[in-house]
Design a protein around this motif. Structure first.
Motif, PDB file in Angstrom:
ATOM      1  N   LEU A 148     -26.437 -15.300 -14.939  1.00 50.51           N
ATOM      2  CA  LEU A 148     -25.457 -14.230 -14.322  1.00 50.51           C
ATOM      3  C   LEU A 148     -25.931 -12.922 -14.005  1.00 50.51           C
ATOM      4  O   LEU A 148     -26.010 -12.361 -13.001  1.00 50.51           O
ATOM      5  CB  LEU A 148     -24.060 -14.531 -14.723  1.00 50.51           C
ATOM      6  CG  LEU A 148     -22.964 -14.067 -13.865  1.00 50.51           C
ATOM      7  CD1 LEU A 148     -22.917 -14.664 -12.312  1.00 50.51           C
ATOM      8  CD2 LEU A 148     -21.434 -14.216 -14.441  1.00 50.51           C
ATOM      9  N   ALA A 149     -26.446 -12.510 -15.246  1.00 48.98           N
ATOM     10  CA  ALA A 149     -26.908 -10.877 -15.267  1.00 48.98           C
ATOM     11  C   ALA A 149     -27.949 -10.494 -14.188  1.00 48.98           C
ATOM     12  O   ALA A 149     -27.970  -9.657 -13.631  1.00 48.98           O
ATOM     13  CB  ALA A 149     -27.210 -10.591 -16.530  1.00 48.98           C
ATOM     14  N   ALA A 150     -28.890 -11.783 -13.917  1.00 49.87           N
ATOM     15  CA  ALA A 150     -30.023 -11.575 -13.250  1.00 49.87           C
ATOM     16  C   ALA A 150     -29.659 -11.601 -11.885  1.00 49.87           C
ATOM     17  O   ALA A 150     -30.318 -10.916 -11.042  1.00 49.87           O
ATOM     18  CB  ALA A 150     -30.944 -12.668 -13.709  1.00 49.87           C
ATOM     19  N   GLY A 164     -26.165  -7.748  -8.014  1.00 56.03           N
ATOM     20  CA  GLY A 164     -26.844  -7.151  -6.790  1.00 56.03           C
ATOM     21  C   GLY A 164     -27.470  -7.989  -5.876  1.00 56.03           C
ATOM     22  O   GLY A 164     -28.066  -7.455  -4.953  1.00 56.03           O
ATOM     23  N   LYS A 165     -27.675  -9.228  -6.218  1.00 53.56           N
ATOM     24  CA  LYS A 165     -28.367 -10.108  -5.382  1.00 53.56           C
ATOM     25  C   LYS A 165     -27.165 -11.375  -4.976  1.00 53.56           C
ATOM     26  O   LYS A 165     -27.660 -12.254  -4.422  1.00 53.56           O
ATOM     27  CB  LYS A 165     -29.331 -11.040  -6.114  1.00 53.56           C
ATOM     28  CG  LYS A 165     -30.361 -10.066  -6.748  1.00 53.56           C
ATOM     29  CD  LYS A 165     -31.505 -10.642  -7.545  1.00 53.56           C
ATOM     30  CE  LYS A 165     -32.506  -9.802  -8.132  1.00 53.56           C
ATOM     31  NZ  LYS A 165     -33.445 -10.550  -8.872  1.00 53.56           N
ATOM     32  N   LYS A 180     -20.106  -8.338  -7.285  1.00 49.01           N
ATOM     33  CA  LYS A 180     -20.202  -8.733  -8.771  1.00 49.01           C
ATOM     34  C   LYS A 180     -19.313 -10.049  -8.856  1.00 49.01           C
ATOM     35  O   LYS A 180     -18.266 -10.256  -8.657  1.00 49.01           O
ATOM     36  CB  LYS A 180     -19.412  -7.432  -9.280  1.00 49.01           C
ATOM     37  CG  LYS A 180     -19.374  -7.682 -10.763  1.00 49.01           C
ATOM     38  CD  LYS A 180     -18.724  -6.875 -11.752  1.00 49.01           C
ATOM     39  CE  LYS A 180     -18.697  -7.062 -13.180  1.00 49.01           C
ATOM     40  NZ  LYS A 180     -17.791  -6.231 -14.135  1.00 49.01           N
ATOM     41  N   ASN A 181     -19.989 -10.824  -9.487  1.00 48.58           N
ATOM     42  CA  ASN A 181     -19.802 -12.325  -9.974  1.00 48.58           C
ATOM     43  C   ASN A 181     -19.068 -13.436  -8.602  1.00 48.58           C
ATOM     44  O   ASN A 181     -18.417 -14.013  -8.682  1.00 48.58           O
ATOM     45  CB  ASN A 181     -18.569 -12.224 -11.082  1.00 48.58           C
ATOM     46  CG  ASN A 181     -19.197 -11.785 -12.414  1.00 48.58           C
ATOM     47  OD1 ASN A 181     -20.360 -11.554 -12.467  1.00 48.58           O
ATOM     48  ND2 ASN A 181     -18.099 -11.909 -13.435  1.00 48.58           N
ATOM     49  N   HIS A 182     -19.425 -12.503  -7.384  1.00 47.48           N
ATOM     50  CA  HIS A 182     -19.244 -13.525  -6.206  1.00 47.48           C
ATOM     51  C   HIS A 182     -20.579 -14.107  -5.775  1.00 47.48           C
ATOM     52  O   HIS A 182     -21.696 -13.506  -5.544  1.00 47.48           O
ATOM     53  CB  HIS A 182     -18.741 -12.794  -5.131  1.00 47.48           C
ATOM     54  CG  HIS A 182     -17.365 -12.323  -5.007  1.00 47.48           C
ATOM     55  ND1 HIS A 182     -16.404 -13.134  -4.533  1.00 47.48           N
ATOM     56  CD2 HIS A 182     -16.600 -10.911  -5.386  1.00 47.48           C
ATOM     57  CE1 HIS A 182     -15.276 -12.138  -4.881  1.00 47.48           C
ATOM     58  NE2 HIS A 182     -15.427 -11.249  -5.202  1.00 47.48           N
ATOM     59  N   GLY A 191     -15.707  -8.574  -8.665  1.00 48.23           N
ATOM     60  CA  GLY A 191     -15.228  -7.281  -8.152  1.00 48.23           C
ATOM     61  C   GLY A 191     -14.769  -7.687  -6.673  1.00 48.23           C
ATOM     62  O   GLY A 191     -14.538  -8.832  -6.174  1.00 48.23           O
ATOM     63  N   ILE A 192     -14.275  -6.619  -5.855  1.00 54.26           N
ATOM     64  CA  ILE A 192     -13.908  -6.622  -4.470  1.00 54.26           C
ATOM     65  C   ILE A 192     -14.761  -6.299  -3.446  1.00 54.26           C
ATOM     66  O   ILE A 192     -16.003  -5.583  -3.803  1.00 54.26           O
ATOM     67  CB  ILE A 192     -12.579  -5.721  -4.449  1.00 54.26           C
ATOM     68  CG1 ILE A 192     -12.054  -5.603  -3.114  1.00 54.26           C
ATOM     69  CG2 ILE A 192     -13.066  -4.148  -4.707  1.00 54.26           C
ATOM     70  CD1 ILE A 192     -10.882  -4.850  -2.917  1.00 54.26           C
ATOM     71  N   GLN A 193     -14.833  -7.167  -2.480  1.00 58.68           N
ATOM     72  CA  GLN A 193     -15.939  -6.917  -1.502  1.00 58.68           C
ATOM     73  C   GLN A 193     -15.604  -5.955  -0.523  1.00 58.68           C
ATOM     74  O   GLN A 193     -14.373  -5.744  -0.309  1.00 58.68           O
ATOM     75  CB  GLN A 193     -16.097  -8.393  -0.787  1.00 58.68           C
ATOM     76  CG  GLN A 193     -16.803  -9.591  -1.548  1.00 58.68           C
ATOM     77  CD  GLN A 193     -17.236 -10.794  -0.784  1.00 58.68           C
ATOM     78  OE1 GLN A 193     -16.276 -11.168  -0.076  1.00 58.68           O
ATOM     79  NE2 GLN A 193     -18.240 -11.523  -1.075  1.00 58.68           N
TER      80      GLN A 193
END
Length: 268
Positions: free
Chosen positions: A63-65, A68-69, A73-75, A124-126
């Motif tokens: 997940l850490a990798a 930003g891709k 965050k976490n979506h 996070g929030i988009q």
């Protein structure tokens, strides 16, 4: 709108209820239909999906990798393989959903985009966004819509999507949080077993998942017959299990042997 016992048994909305659902969609840009899927069926799908999602995340280095891709965050935006039960005919061509989509897009609907969105705990929030714009830069009836099928209850706690009803025909201008603040929004809190049909031009955003469990939904895109989207592959076993309606909707895609199937990836 919740399916009645008679509608669920028949697999179709009554004519007057279909008209109401179509009017709601056209007015606000989306419609929710509850009491469609059996919980036991979706439990089986969710178990298989979580296995594939874990495999995908591991293949990307964890997940850490993916920071930003992804879609925030976490979506996680993920194209799962079209194997069973993940691509069951009840998911890609559920009769009530097809009835509604044909009323909105015409009988010649098609699909070449089989996707999911998962908000993992701590997401996070988009930014506010729309998934597609207007054809030729002018307002028009819906041409492309997305079928969202939640695999769990959607709640405020686990990040039920925020939507801005009635924004689908809006033209021009920069879309950002400041502009969206001038319009009323709602959160799509719905029970598992439901589906949402949404005009892809409607403003929306993913919200934080403050629960302890993933919040996953299918995001399958359907279009009018004249639109051309890059084709995907469909495993033969899945294709042969599908109803005639599902095969018609996916008719422009390529049927391959199961071992040759590769899910679509972003950028391809």
């Amino acid at each position: 709108m919740k399916l009645t016992k008679e509608e669920k048994a028949a697999g179709l909305l009554l004519p007057e209820r279909l008209n109401k659902a179509v009017q709601t969609f056209n007015d606000v840009g989306y419609v929710v239909i509850e009491n469609v899927y059996d919980a036991a069926f979706l439990d089986t799908v969710r178990t298989a999906y979580e296995t594939e999602l874990a495999r995908f995340i591991q293949s990307k280095g964890g997940l850490a990798a993916l920071e930003g891709k992804t879609f925030g965050k976490n979506h996680i935006g993920f194209f799962p393989p079209l194997h069973l039960p993940l691509a069951h005919t009840q998911l890609v061509a559920q009769p009530v959903a097809v009835q509604l989509m044909q009323a909105l897009l015409g009988e010649d609907i098609q699909c070449a985009f089989f996707h999911t969105n998962t908000a993992l705990p701590g997401s996070g929030i988009q930014p506010v966004h729309r998934d597609t714009g207007h054809l030729m830069g002018v307002a028009h009836p819906v041409a492309t819509l997305v079928l969202n099928i939640p695999l769990c209850d959607f709640t405020i706690a686990n990040g039920a999507t925020e939507v801005w009803p009635g924004t689908h025909p809006i033209l021009g201008g920069v879309l950002d949080d400041e502009r969206a603040a001038a319009f009323p929004s709602v959160r799509t809190e719905i029970p598992v077993g439901s589906f949402i049909l949404r005009d892809m031009r409607m403003w929306h955003r993913g919200m934080p998942n403050d629960s302890d469990n993933p919040r996953t939904m299918y995001a399958i895109v359907y279009e009018r017959g004249f639109i051309r989207t890059p084709v995907i592959t469909v495993p033969r076993t899945t294709w042969e299990s599908w109803s005639d309606t599902a095969q018609h909707i996916f008719r422009h895609n390529q049927v391959v042997e199961d071992t040759e199937h590769t899910p679509r990836v972003w950028g391809a």
